[in-house]
Design an enzyme around this catalytic site. Structure first.
Site, PDB file in Angstrom:
ATOM      1  N   GLY A 142      57.296  27.281 102.903  1.00  0.00           N
ATOM      2  CA  GLY A 142      56.764  26.402 103.949  1.00  0.00           C
ATOM      3  C   GLY A 142      57.774  26.221 105.055  1.00  0.00           C
ATOM      4  O   GLY A 142      58.712  27.008 105.195  1.00  0.00           O
ATOM      5  N   ASN A 143      57.600  25.204 105.866  1.00  0.00           N
ATOM      6  CA  ASN A 143      58.580  24.895 106.904  1.00  0.00           C
ATOM      7  C   ASN A 143      58.582  23.395 107.162  1.00  0.00           C
ATOM      8  O   ASN A 143      57.792  22.655 106.586  1.00  0.00           O
ATOM      9  CB  ASN A 143      58.305  25.709 108.180  1.00  0.00           C
ATOM     10  N   TYR A 144      59.481  22.951 108.043  1.00  0.00           N
ATOM     11  CA  TYR A 144      59.703  21.516 108.228  1.00  0.00           C
ATOM     12  C   TYR A 144      58.700  20.822 109.154  1.00  0.00           C
ATOM     13  O   TYR A 144      58.833  19.649 109.431  1.00  0.00           O
ATOM     14  CB  TYR A 144      61.102  21.274 108.794  1.00  0.00           C
ATOM     15  N   SER A 145      57.700  21.541 109.653  1.00  0.00           N
ATOM     16  CA  SER A 145      56.777  20.921 110.612  1.00  0.00           C
ATOM     17  C   SER A 145      56.084  19.699 109.997  1.00  0.00           C
ATOM     18  O   SER A 145      55.584  19.745 108.873  1.00  0.00           O
ATOM     19  CB  SER A 145      55.722  21.950 111.040  1.00  0.00           C
TER      20      SER A 145
ATOM     21  N   ALA B 252      53.002  25.420 113.098  1.00  0.00           N
ATOM     22  CA  ALA B 252      54.130  26.289 112.741  1.00  0.00           C
ATOM     23  C   ALA B 252      53.633  27.186 111.613  1.00  0.00           C
ATOM     24  O   ALA B 252      53.684  26.822 110.438  1.00  0.00           O
ATOM     25  CB  ALA B 252      55.309  25.438 112.291  1.00  0.00           C
TER      26      ALA B 252
END
Ligand code: C5P
Length: 401
Positions: free
Chosen positions: A209-212, A277
């Site tokens: 995943g990512n930090y969005s 994102a």
């Protein structure tokens, strides 16, 4: 400007500035609004219900029901009736309860039921106003999209001088008028927004995943909806929920699911804002069971590219559709952003910079530069994401007209 035909619900709490609400309500009526007033029990000590009932031309509501005849004062129907809910003066007590979902009077249950924009005009003594607990509660309300009409500096009922006076009646009336004048410039437009991160499953318990956080995309959705648009918000996994009734949220998890939902809803969109994102790669294989640690050796995951939603929508873009993308770069920011704008057939691109503090992921603030497809450059100041959303939507409205 006018307030012709607007339904304004006014919530009055128990502060000395309540006496100024006679003037505010009188002005609302003069400008053509219909007004209903809810008071907290304490507010009745500061201004009489008879005064406000006479000026608003409606009975005052204080209790959940009328003890004489059992008639129910429905906070739900008040919330539906109102085009705007003004809570003024808002005491520290009421602000604290609003921020924490406490609902022990009709004014507060109406607040929790209201689907319309809410305006809050705090009023209290300077030390109460400055207290971190009160400031935090005000910020909580602001971050949830309530419009705070800031308290002013000056002479206070306590005899002290400082910040805490309720904004002047003319300021309160002006901010409501401005609000109604500015809205509806997206009336009838259909807006598709992608927001948040995507999760690419590795096995049943792990993902890439990512930090969005989705905050920017959700702020854009609220801004577009409050200006009259019908919004479809295709959202990756985030802890936010849309507030405005004109936002239809479609929850997705992976880039593939986001692609399908966005494409399915793209054909009748007038505006597309690609704010998510999205993962560029996803595991080639998804394990059905949790992958166990091996005793020796390394482990690797094969990744395959995901489909680029923005690029695909850019390819199938129809005449008159407006597309907005986002760029987050670590180097050669501006060159890469302009290049991306052209490659994905966007009308303009919003560059967030990772080089600034408190911008981008998770943050409530952002600092952006907009690049039009013709290369024009529009830098903006550092500000809350809610205001950044307004800047971006202003740019969209300019391009549409
Ligand atoms: O990831 P990238 O820097 O290319 O993202 C730029 C723009 O493209 C953003 O607006 C993003 O939402 C969009 N994008 C997308 N689908 C992808 C990757 C990016 O819509 N798979």
């Amino acid at each position: 400007m006018s307030l012709q035909g607007k339904h304004i619900l006014v919530g009055v709490t128990g502060g000395i500035a309540a006496y100024k609400m006679a003037t505010v309500i009188r002005e609302f009526k003069k400008k053509g609004a219909e007004v209903k007033v809810v008071m907290t029990p304490m507010a009745k000590q500061f201004i009489t219900p008879l005064t406000l009932a006479t000026l608003s031309q409606n009975p005052i509501l204080v209790d959940f029901f009328d003890p004489e005849n059992g008639a129910w004062n429905s906070h739900v129907s008040l919330g539906i009736w109102a085009d705007a809910y003004l809570i003024a003066p808002a005491t520290a007590n009421t602000i604290g309860k609003m921020a924490n979902g406490i609902a022990d009077n009709l004014l507060l249950t109406s607040y929790l039921s209201a689907k319309c924009p809410v305006f809050v005009a705090p009023a209290m003594d300077l030390d109460m106003y400055a207290h971190p607990a009160v400031q935090k509660n005000i910020e909580t309300l602001r971050s949830r999209g309530n419009h705070i009409i800031d308290a002013e500096e000056g002479f206070l009922a306590s005899g002290l001088t400082g910040k805490g006076r309720m904004a002047e009646p003319s300021t309160i009336v002006d901010s409501m008028e401005l609000y109604f004048a500015s809205v509806n410039d997206l009336k009838g437009e259909k807006v598709l927004i992608t927001a948040g991160p995507t999760y690419e499953k590795i096995d049943p318990v792990r993902f890439i995943g990512n930090y969005s956080s989705g905050k920017m995309g959700y702020a854009l959705a609220e801004e577009c909806a409050s200006r009259g648009a019908d919004v479809i918000l295709v959202s990756g996994p985030v802890s936010l929920n849309p507030v405005h009734p004109n936002i239809k949220k479609i929850s997705v998890e992976s880039a593939g699911e986001m692609f399908d939902a966005a494409v399915e809803n793209s054909s009748d969109a007038d505006v597309e804002i690609l704010c998510a994102a999205v993962a560029d790669y996803t595991p080639a294989q998804r394990a059905d069971r949790k992958i166990k640690r091996e005793k020796t050796g390394e482990m690797s995951i094969d990744l395959i590219p995901t489909k680029d939603i923005a690029a695909h929508l850019g390819k199938i873009k129809k005449e008159g559709q407006l597309m907005v993308g986002f760029a987050l770069e670590t180097d050669n920011e501006e060159v890469n952003a302009v290049d991306k704008c052209a490659r994905k057939n966007l009308d303009f691109i919003v560059l967030n910079s990772l080089n600034n503090k408190n911008t981008c992921f998770q943050s409530d603030t952002n600092m952006i530069t907009i690049f039009d497809k013709d290369g024009s450059r529009y830098p903006y100041e550092f500000k809350p994401k809610r205001e950044v959303a307004k800047d971006i939507v202003d740019h969209i409205v300019e391009k549409l007209s």
